[in-house]
Design an enzyme around this catalytic site. Structure first.
Site, PDB file in Angstrom:
ATOM      1  N   GLY A  14       0.765  -1.238  -0.037  1.00  0.00           N
ATOM      2  CA  GLY A  14       0.023   0.023   0.105  1.00  0.00           C
ATOM      3  C   GLY A  14       0.840   1.513   0.053  1.00  0.00           C
ATOM      4  CB  SER A  15       4.312   2.297  -0.754  1.00  0.00           C
ATOM      5  OG  SER A  15       4.523   1.772  -2.032  1.00  0.00           O
ATOM      6  CG  HIS A 110       2.686  -1.814 -14.947  1.00  0.00           C
ATOM      7  ND1 HIS A 110       2.407  -3.124 -14.458  1.00  0.00           N
ATOM      8  CD2 HIS A 110       3.759  -2.287 -16.008  1.00  0.00           C
ATOM      9  CE1 HIS A 110       3.184  -4.078 -14.941  1.00  0.00           C
ATOM     10  NE2 HIS A 110       4.107  -3.555 -16.107  1.00  0.00           N
ATOM     11  CB  VAL A 145      -3.078  -8.118 -18.628  1.00  0.00           C
ATOM     12  CG1 VAL A 145      -2.038  -7.863 -17.680  1.00  0.00           C
ATOM     13  CG2 VAL A 145      -4.254  -9.188 -18.274  1.00  0.00           C
TER      14      VAL A 145
END
Ligand code: GAR
Length: 204
Positions: A14-15, A110, A145
């Site tokens: 969760g950074s 990403h 994706v």
């Protein structure tokens, strides 16, 4: 009322969620996190979210069919009426139904310069390929994706002797600086075009 609500979806550390939270706290990003949803009960990001007082939702995905899990997510998110869905290390592919429900309003980060190195272990893929420059990408999510229109990218040089860990750490630093900027761009874009969310009412 302008809708600036963000639903953050995460599966782990969760950074990136924390970086978004910090940008809001500093006043750099005018937005509100309306919930943090995770498919992993023990996700560190979910625990942090609850510490900060955000509604933290856990929806188990293990053994649940994708379409069914996504229907549950849609049902949980609908009452909160998020303007944007921010995937922040959410390690699941979204169903076409979910993408359709929030088309053009789902962001993903990403750790590579897409369209290079989609999928898992993007930093390892970059090292193994031997590229000299990689980086990170924030893009809108479509049915693929790690595909979909690119909003922001940041380049990161691969250094001599880089390991997956050292490279990932330098990319992550840049991720933390571009995600909130991409969110701001999207919120401004929505504001300027007067795009509606599911809730009725005027938008600026
Ligand atoms: C980040 O590096 C993010 O780019 C990556 O997962 C990490 C989550 O870190 N996402 C993907 O690889 C998606 N394909 P975080 O939980 O500390 O934000």
């Amino acid at each position: 009322m302008e809708n600036r609500k963000l639903a953050v979806l995460l599966s782990g550390r969760g950074s990136n969620f924390l970086a978004i939270h910090e940008a809001i706290r500093r006043g750099d990003l005018r937005a509100e996190i309306c919930c943090v949803l995770s498919n992993v009960a023990e996700a560190a990001g979910l625990a942090r979210a609850r510490e900060f007082g955000y509604p933290g939702l856990f929806l188990p995905s293990k053994g649940v069919e994708r379409a069914e899990f996504d229907r549950r997510m849609l049902a949980a998110l609908r009452p909160m009426d998020p303007a944007l869905i921010c995937l922040a290390g959410f390690m699941r592919v979204l169903s076409p139904e979910f993408v359709a429900a929030y088309r053009g309003r789902i962001l993903n980060i990403h750790p590579a310069l897409l369209p290079s190195f989609p999928g898992l272990h993007a930093q390892r893929q970059a090292l193994e390929y031997g590229v000299r420059i990689t980086g990170c990408t924030v893009h809108l999510v479509d049915e693929g994706v790690d595909t979909g229109p690119i909003l922001l990218q940041r380049a990161v040089e691969v250094q001599e002797g880089d390991s997956e860990e050292t490279l990932s750490a330098r990319i992550l630093k840049q991720e933390h600086d571009i995600y909130w900027r991409a969110i701001a761009i999207m919120l401004e874009r929505r504001g300027n075009t007067g795009l509606q969310t599911s809730s009725p009412g005027p938008q600026n």
